[in-house]
Design a protein around this motif. Structure first.
Motif, PDB file in Angstrom:
ATOM      1  N   ILE A   1     -14.095  12.457  18.208  1.00  0.00           N
ATOM      2  CA  ILE A   1     -12.968  13.288  17.816  1.00  0.00           C
ATOM      3  C   ILE A   1     -13.014  13.411  16.301  1.00  0.00           C
ATOM      4  CG2 ILE A   1     -10.440  13.486  17.775  1.00  0.00           C
ATOM      5  CD1 ILE A   1     -10.480  11.650  20.297  1.00  0.00           C
ATOM      6  N   ALA A   2     -13.249  14.622  15.803  1.00  0.00           N
ATOM      7  CA  ALA A   2     -13.372  14.861  14.359  1.00  0.00           C
ATOM      8  C   ALA A   2     -14.380  13.886  13.750  1.00  0.00           C
ATOM      9  CB  ALA A   2     -12.029  14.761  13.666  1.00  0.00           C
ATOM     10  N   LYS A   3     -15.517  13.735  14.420  1.00  0.00           N
ATOM     11  CA  LYS A   3     -16.623  12.869  14.004  1.00  0.00           C
ATOM     12  C   LYS A   3     -16.275  11.387  14.010  1.00  0.00           C
ATOM     13  CE  LYS A   3     -18.756  16.484  11.261  1.00  0.00           C
ATOM     14  NZ  LYS A   3     -19.291  16.853   9.957  1.00  0.00           N
ATOM     15  N   GLN A   4     -15.169  11.034  14.645  1.00  0.00           N
ATOM     16  CA  GLN A   4     -14.749   9.633  14.751  1.00  0.00           C
ATOM     17  C   GLN A   4     -14.916   9.173  16.192  1.00  0.00           C
ATOM     18  OE1 GLN A   4     -13.584   7.821  11.909  1.00  0.00           O
ATOM     19  NE2 GLN A   4     -14.426   9.674  11.008  1.00  0.00           N
ATOM     20  N   LYS A   5     -15.340   7.920  16.361  1.00  0.00           N
ATOM     21  CA  LYS A   5     -15.601   7.413  17.697  1.00  0.00           C
ATOM     22  C   LYS A   5     -14.759   6.185  18.033  1.00  0.00           C
ATOM     23  CE  LYS A   5     -19.508   6.379  20.631  1.00  0.00           C
ATOM     24  NZ  LYS A   5     -20.941   6.323  20.739  1.00  0.00           N
ATOM     25  N   HIS A   6     -14.446   5.357  17.051  1.00  0.00           N
ATOM     26  CA  HIS A   6     -13.724   4.106  17.290  1.00  0.00           C
ATOM     27  C   HIS A   6     -12.285   4.200  16.806  1.00  0.00           C
ATOM     28  CE1 HIS A   6     -18.002   2.755  17.147  1.00  0.00           C
ATOM     29  NE2 HIS A   6     -17.618   2.371  18.357  1.00  0.00           N
TER      30      HIS A   6
ATOM     31  N   GLU B   1      13.978   6.058  28.882  1.00  0.00           N
ATOM     32  CA  GLU B   1      12.899   6.894  29.413  1.00  0.00           C
ATOM     33  C   GLU B   1      11.571   6.143  29.310  1.00  0.00           C
ATOM     34  OE1 GLU B   1      13.154  10.076  30.765  1.00  0.00           O
ATOM     35  OE2 GLU B   1      15.304   9.715  30.678  1.00  0.00           O
ATOM     36  N   LYS B   2      10.567   6.614  30.041  1.00  0.00           N
ATOM     37  CA  LYS B   2       9.247   5.996  30.020  1.00  0.00           C
ATOM     38  C   LYS B   2       8.490   6.369  28.746  1.00  0.00           C
ATOM     39  CE  LYS B   2       8.716   5.892  34.994  1.00  0.00           C
ATOM     40  NZ  LYS B   2       7.908   6.337  36.132  1.00  0.00           N
ATOM     41  N   ILE B   3       7.656   5.451  28.293  1.00  0.00           N
ATOM     42  CA  ILE B   3       6.793   5.710  27.135  1.00  0.00           C
ATOM     43  C   ILE B   3       5.743   6.735  27.545  1.00  0.00           C
ATOM     44  CG2 ILE B   3       5.038   4.681  25.629  1.00  0.00           C
ATOM     45  CD1 ILE B   3       6.715   2.089  25.762  1.00  0.00           C
ATOM     46  N   GLU B   4       5.561   7.753  26.737  1.00  0.00           N
ATOM     47  CA  GLU B   4       4.595   8.810  27.036  1.00  0.00           C
ATOM     48  C   GLU B   4       3.460   8.879  26.012  1.00  0.00           C
ATOM     49  OE1 GLU B   4       4.473  10.815  29.716  1.00  0.00           O
ATOM     50  OE2 GLU B   4       6.246   9.843  30.555  1.00  0.00           O
ATOM     51  N   LEU B   5       3.764   8.604  24.742  1.00  0.00           N
ATOM     52  CA  LEU B   5       2.788   8.822  23.671  1.00  0.00           C
ATOM     53  C   LEU B   5       2.440   7.538  22.929  1.00  0.00           C
ATOM     54  CD1 LEU B   5       4.331  12.035  22.089  1.00  0.00           C
ATOM     55  CD2 LEU B   5       2.347  11.921  23.587  1.00  0.00           C
ATOM     56  N   VAL B   6       1.202   7.501  22.438  1.00  0.00           N
ATOM     57  CA  VAL B   6       0.780   6.446  21.528  1.00  0.00           C
ATOM     58  C   VAL B   6       0.098   7.116  20.336  1.00  0.00           C
ATOM     59  CG1 VAL B   6       0.517   4.637  23.265  1.00  0.00           C
ATOM     60  CG2 VAL B   6      -1.433   6.089  22.717  1.00  0.00           C
ATOM     61  N   GLU B   7       0.103   6.419  19.225  1.00  0.00           N
ATOM     62  CA  GLU B   7      -0.602   6.886  18.040  1.00  0.00           C
ATOM     63  C   GLU B   7      -1.894   6.094  17.940  1.00  0.00           C
ATOM     64  OE1 GLU B   7       1.285   7.769  13.948  1.00  0.00           O
ATOM     65  OE2 GLU B   7       0.495   5.718  13.832  1.00  0.00           O
ATOM     66  N   ILE B   8      -3.023   6.812  17.846  1.00  0.00           N
ATOM     67  CA  ILE B   8      -4.301   6.135  17.662  1.00  0.00           C
ATOM     68  C   ILE B   8      -4.760   6.379  16.230  1.00  0.00           C
ATOM     69  CG2 ILE B   8      -4.994   6.161  20.078  1.00  0.00           C
ATOM     70  CD1 ILE B   8      -6.764   8.601  19.433  1.00  0.00           C
ATOM     71  N   GLU B   9      -5.429   5.378  15.677  1.00  0.00           N
ATOM     72  CA  GLU B   9      -5.919   5.453  14.300  1.00  0.00           C
ATOM     73  C   GLU B   9      -7.426   5.278  14.300  1.00  0.00           C
ATOM     74  OE1 GLU B   9      -5.743   2.550  10.505  1.00  0.00           O
ATOM     75  OE2 GLU B   9      -3.816   3.065  11.385  1.00  0.00           O
ATOM     76  N   ALA B  10      -8.119   6.213  13.665  1.00  0.00           N
ATOM     77  CA  ALA B  10      -9.569   6.105  13.537  1.00  0.00           C
ATOM     78  C   ALA B  10      -9.890   4.920  12.626  1.00  0.00           C
ATOM     79  CB  ALA B  10     -10.143   7.389  12.954  1.00  0.00           C
ATOM     80  N   VAL B  11     -10.817   4.096  13.048  1.00  0.00           N
ATOM     81  CA  VAL B  11     -11.133   2.879  12.302  1.00  0.00           C
ATOM     82  C   VAL B  11     -11.716   3.210  10.935  1.00  0.00           C
ATOM     83  CG1 VAL B  11     -12.568   0.797  12.304  1.00  0.00           C
ATOM     84  CG2 VAL B  11     -11.422   1.527  14.393  1.00  0.00           C
ATOM     85  N   TYR B  12     -12.602   4.175  10.868  1.00  0.00           N
ATOM     86  CA  TYR B  12     -13.285   4.482   9.612  1.00  0.00           C
ATOM     87  C   TYR B  12     -12.416   5.297   8.651  1.00  0.00           C
ATOM     88  CZ  TYR B  12     -16.813   6.143   6.350  1.00  0.00           C
ATOM     89  OH  TYR B  12     -17.509   6.441   5.221  1.00  0.00           O
ATOM     90  N   SER B  13     -11.853   6.402   9.124  1.00  0.00           N
ATOM     91  CA  SER B  13     -11.118   7.307   8.228  1.00  0.00           C
ATOM     92  C   SER B  13      -9.634   6.983   8.110  1.00  0.00           C
ATOM     93  CB  SER B  13     -11.253   8.756   8.702  1.00  0.00           C
ATOM     94  OG  SER B  13     -10.551   8.942   9.915  1.00  0.00           O
ATOM     95  N   LYS B  14      -9.094   6.180   9.032  1.00  0.00           N
ATOM     96  CA  LYS B  14      -7.668   5.827   9.084  1.00  0.00           C
ATOM     97  C   LYS B  14      -6.772   7.003   9.466  1.00  0.00           C
ATOM     98  CE  LYS B  14      -8.542   1.659   7.655  1.00  0.00           C
ATOM     99  NZ  LYS B  14      -8.847   0.669   8.628  1.00  0.00           N
ATOM    100  N   LYS B  15      -7.363   8.119   9.897  1.00  0.00           N
ATOM    101  CA  LYS B  15      -6.585   9.276  10.341  1.00  0.00           C
ATOM    102  C   LYS B  15      -5.901   8.942  11.670  1.00  0.00           C
ATOM    103  CE  LYS B  15      -6.837  14.080  11.570  1.00  0.00           C
ATOM    104  NZ  LYS B  15      -7.663  15.212  11.912  1.00  0.00           N
ATOM    105  N   THR B  16      -4.650   9.368  11.817  1.00  0.00           N
ATOM    106  CA  THR B  16      -3.905   9.080  13.039  1.00  0.00           C
ATOM    107  C   THR B  16      -3.690  10.349  13.863  1.00  0.00           C
ATOM    108  OG1 THR B  16      -1.778   9.337  11.939  1.00  0.00           O
ATOM    109  CG2 THR B  16      -2.695   7.108  12.016  1.00  0.00           C
ATOM    110  N   THR B  17      -3.590  10.153  15.170  1.00  0.00           N
ATOM    111  CA  THR B  17      -3.387  11.237  16.121  1.00  0.00           C
ATOM    112  C   THR B  17      -2.487  10.734  17.244  1.00  0.00           C
ATOM    113  OG1 THR B  17      -5.639  11.996  15.690  1.00  0.00           O
ATOM    114  CG2 THR B  17      -4.563  12.869  17.647  1.00  0.00           C
ATOM    115  N   LEU B  18      -1.568  11.586  17.694  1.00  0.00           N
ATOM    116  CA  LEU B  18      -0.743  11.257  18.853  1.00  0.00           C
ATOM    117  C   LEU B  18      -1.432  11.761  20.113  1.00  0.00           C
ATOM    118  CD1 LEU B  18       2.896  12.171  17.754  1.00  0.00           C
ATOM    119  CD2 LEU B  18       1.901   9.907  18.041  1.00  0.00           C
ATOM    120  N   ILE B  19      -1.479  10.879  21.132  1.00  0.00           N
ATOM    121  CA  ILE B  19      -2.038  11.280  22.419  1.00  0.00           C
ATOM    122  C   ILE B  19      -1.164  10.705  23.534  1.00  0.00           C
ATOM    123  CG2 ILE B  19      -4.414  11.384  21.549  1.00  0.00           C
ATOM    124  CD1 ILE B  19      -4.909   8.737  23.120  1.00  0.00           C
TER     125      ILE B  19
END
Length: 65
Positions: A12-17, A31-49
């Motif tokens: 994802i955007a050249k990030q794998k881990h 309500e039930k939890i639906e989303l988590v935030e993941i952080e790329a190990v190398y770039s530290k960029k975050t994304t909600l999924i």
């Protein structure tokens, strides 16, 4: 789930881990939890999924591979 390690099957955007850096709490809290935030190990960029995406073995592998 918080701080678990994941490998994207297709980068994802050249990030794998990634780490689950945050569990997004719903409004209202009963309500039930639906989303988590993941952080790329190398770039530290975050994304909600949607957390259920992590259960799809065609998208994610648990751990760093």
């Amino acid at each position: 789930m918080l701080l678990t390690k994941w490998t994207a099957v297709k980068p994802i955007a050249k990030q794998k881990h990634f780490l689950v850096s945050k569990v997004i709490l719903p409004e209202p809290p009963d309500e039930k939890i639906e989303l988590v935030e993941i952080e790329a190990v190398y770039s530290k960029k975050t994304t909600l999924i949607p957390w259920r995406d992590l259960t799809n073995s065609e998208l994610w592998i648990q751990g760093w591979k």
